[in-house]
Design a protein around this motif. Structure first.
Motif, PDB file in Angstrom:
ATOM      1  N   VAL A  85       0.828  -1.200   0.000  1.00  0.00           N
ATOM      2  CA  VAL A  85       0.000   0.000   0.000  1.00  0.00           C
ATOM      3  C   VAL A  85       0.867   1.256   0.000  1.00  0.00           C
ATOM      4  O   VAL A  85       0.399   2.327  -0.376  1.00  0.00           O
ATOM      5  CB  VAL A  85      -0.977   0.017   1.202  1.00  0.00           C
ATOM      6  CG1 VAL A  85      -2.004  -1.091   1.064  1.00  0.00           C
ATOM      7  CG2 VAL A  85      -0.255  -0.082   2.530  1.00  0.00           C
ATOM      8  N   LYS A  86       2.152   1.128   0.361  1.00  0.00           N
ATOM      9  CA  LYS A  86       3.066   2.261   0.422  1.00  0.00           C
ATOM     10  C   LYS A  86       3.866   2.491  -0.856  1.00  0.00           C
ATOM     11  O   LYS A  86       4.125   3.616  -1.245  1.00  0.00           O
ATOM     12  CB  LYS A  86       4.078   2.071   1.559  1.00  0.00           C
ATOM     13  CG  LYS A  86       3.514   2.078   2.944  1.00  0.00           C
ATOM     14  CD  LYS A  86       4.668   1.894   3.927  1.00  0.00           C
ATOM     15  CE  LYS A  86       4.210   1.787   5.349  1.00  0.00           C
ATOM     16  NZ  LYS A  86       5.342   1.586   6.259  1.00  0.00           N
ATOM     17  N   THR A  87       4.317   1.377  -1.499  1.00  0.00           N
ATOM     18  CA  THR A  87       5.298   1.507  -2.574  1.00  0.00           C
ATOM     19  C   THR A  87       5.391   0.228  -3.409  1.00  0.00           C
ATOM     20  O   THR A  87       4.805  -0.785  -3.059  1.00  0.00           O
ATOM     21  CB  THR A  87       6.696   1.830  -1.976  1.00  0.00           C
ATOM     22  OG1 THR A  87       7.603   2.167  -3.024  1.00  0.00           O
ATOM     23  CG2 THR A  87       7.241   0.670  -1.170  1.00  0.00           C
ATOM     24  N   VAL A  88       6.161   0.301  -4.482  1.00  0.00           N
ATOM     25  CA  VAL A  88       6.516  -0.884  -5.269  1.00  0.00           C
ATOM     26  C   VAL A  88       8.022  -1.057  -5.138  1.00  0.00           C
ATOM     27  O   VAL A  88       8.778  -0.108  -5.317  1.00  0.00           O
ATOM     28  CB  VAL A  88       6.132  -0.716  -6.755  1.00  0.00           C
ATOM     29  CG1 VAL A  88       6.610  -1.916  -7.567  1.00  0.00           C
ATOM     30  CG2 VAL A  88       4.639  -0.523  -6.914  1.00  0.00           C
ATOM     31  N   SER A  89       8.451  -2.272  -4.814  1.00  0.00           N
ATOM     32  CA  SER A  89       9.875  -2.571  -4.657  1.00  0.00           C
ATOM     33  C   SER A  89      10.267  -3.739  -5.542  1.00  0.00           C
ATOM     34  O   SER A  89       9.462  -4.635  -5.788  1.00  0.00           O
ATOM     35  CB  SER A  89      10.176  -2.941  -3.197  1.00  0.00           C
ATOM     36  OG  SER A  89       9.934  -1.855  -2.349  1.00  0.00           O
ATOM     37  N   ASP A  90      11.510  -3.713  -5.984  1.00  0.00           N
ATOM     38  CA  ASP A  90      12.048  -4.831  -6.754  1.00  0.00           C
ATOM     39  C   ASP A  90      12.455  -5.955  -5.814  1.00  0.00           C
ATOM     40  O   ASP A  90      12.895  -5.722  -4.686  1.00  0.00           O
ATOM     41  CB  ASP A  90      13.281  -4.408  -7.558  1.00  0.00           C
ATOM     42  CG  ASP A  90      12.930  -3.598  -8.780  1.00  0.00           C
ATOM     43  OD1 ASP A  90      11.921  -3.913  -9.432  1.00  0.00           O
ATOM     44  OD2 ASP A  90      13.677  -2.654  -9.095  1.00  0.00           O
ATOM     45  N   LEU A  91      12.329  -7.169  -6.316  1.00  0.00           N
ATOM     46  CA  LEU A  91      12.882  -8.355  -5.677  1.00  0.00           C
ATOM     47  C   LEU A  91      14.147  -8.676  -6.464  1.00  0.00           C
ATOM     48  O   LEU A  91      14.100  -8.774  -7.692  1.00  0.00           O
ATOM     49  CB  LEU A  91      11.887  -9.518  -5.758  1.00  0.00           C
ATOM     50  CG  LEU A  91      12.345 -10.863  -5.225  1.00  0.00           C
ATOM     51  CD1 LEU A  91      12.568 -10.796  -3.718  1.00  0.00           C
ATOM     52  CD2 LEU A  91      11.323 -11.937  -5.555  1.00  0.00           C
ATOM     53  N   PHE A  92      15.290  -8.793  -5.779  1.00  0.00           N
ATOM     54  CA  PHE A  92      16.567  -8.996  -6.458  1.00  0.00           C
ATOM     55  C   PHE A  92      17.068 -10.416  -6.287  1.00  0.00           C
ATOM     56  O   PHE A  92      16.875 -11.038  -5.246  1.00  0.00           O
ATOM     57  CB  PHE A  92      17.619  -8.021  -5.918  1.00  0.00           C
ATOM     58  CG  PHE A  92      17.334  -6.597  -6.270  1.00  0.00           C
ATOM     59  CD1 PHE A  92      17.665  -6.088  -7.517  1.00  0.00           C
ATOM     60  CD2 PHE A  92      16.712  -5.754  -5.361  1.00  0.00           C
ATOM     61  CE1 PHE A  92      17.393  -4.770  -7.848  1.00  0.00           C
ATOM     62  CE2 PHE A  92      16.441  -4.432  -5.676  1.00  0.00           C
ATOM     63  CZ  PHE A  92      16.782  -3.943  -6.922  1.00  0.00           C
ATOM     64  N   ALA A  93      17.734 -10.906  -7.311  1.00  0.00           N
ATOM     65  CA  ALA A  93      18.363 -12.227  -7.261  1.00  0.00           C
ATOM     66  C   ALA A  93      19.685 -12.100  -6.497  1.00  0.00           C
ATOM     67  O   ALA A  93      20.541 -11.312  -6.890  1.00  0.00           O
ATOM     68  CB  ALA A  93      18.614 -12.755  -8.656  1.00  0.00           C
ATOM     69  N   PRO A  94      19.857 -12.850  -5.436  1.00  0.00           N
ATOM     70  CA  PRO A  94      21.122 -12.785  -4.705  1.00  0.00           C
ATOM     71  C   PRO A  94      22.265 -13.503  -5.432  1.00  0.00           C
ATOM     72  O   PRO A  94      23.428 -13.194  -5.213  1.00  0.00           O
ATOM     73  CB  PRO A  94      20.812 -13.460  -3.375  1.00  0.00           C
ATOM     74  CG  PRO A  94      19.610 -14.296  -3.634  1.00  0.00           C
ATOM     75  CD  PRO A  94      18.869 -13.681  -4.774  1.00  0.00           C
ATOM     76  N   VAL A  95      21.923 -14.454  -6.301  1.00  0.00           N
ATOM     77  CA  VAL A  95      22.908 -15.189  -7.094  1.00  0.00           C
ATOM     78  C   VAL A  95      22.321 -15.464  -8.476  1.00  0.00           C
ATOM     79  O   VAL A  95      21.114 -15.324  -8.687  1.00  0.00           O
ATOM     80  CB  VAL A  95      23.320 -16.529  -6.436  1.00  0.00           C
ATOM     81  CG1 VAL A  95      24.011 -16.310  -5.103  1.00  0.00           C
ATOM     82  CG2 VAL A  95      22.140 -17.452  -6.278  1.00  0.00           C
TER      83      VAL A  95
END
Length: 130
Positions: A64-74
């Motif tokens: 409800v606050k924002t859109v964030s990326d999910l990042f690949a750690p490897v």
């Protein structure tokens, strides 16, 4: 204080990594991340078979606050996605380390070296305390 599980690895982008076996890791967002995001309303995950590069975006998490990326750690290939989150993204808020997992990646030997670059639970606690 946010929950941090000792047996996991952590990224500075607030993903957790669980080693399932020699060739498979499971990824989700941390309790710290879900609490910062607030109520999660949408999760976009990659397709099974997609190749992902370390530190590249592999999906989005909308709250409800924002859109964030999910990042690949490897670097690896997407082996499984938690399709339950597509209809029930709020599970991430209630169970970030369990039913709220996001994807599983098949990794090769070189990715194990990359895992060593991630934070331990103690390092992640210190990182989020700053």
């Amino acid at each position: 204080m946010s929950e941090v599980k000792d047996q996991l690895f952590y990224s500075k982008e607030h993903e957790w990594v669980e080693v399932i076996n020699e060739n498979t890791i499971r990824i989700g967002i941390t309790d710290f991340a879900q609490s910062q995001l607030g109520d999660i309303v949408f999760v976009e995950l990659p397709e099974i078979g997609a190749e992902v590069q370390a530190e590249a975006s592999l999906g989005n998490i909308e709250s409800v606050k924002t859109v964030s990326d999910l990042f690949a750690p490897v670097t690896g290939v997407v082996a499984k996605v938690n399709s339950t989150l597509l209809d029930q993204p709020e599970i991430v808020n209630s169970d970030a380390f369990g039913e709220g997992w996001m994807i599983e990646l098949e990794i090769d030997a070189s990715a194990h070296e990359a895992l060593k670059q991630l934070l331990t639970a103690e390092q992640y606690r210190e990182y989020t305390a700053e």
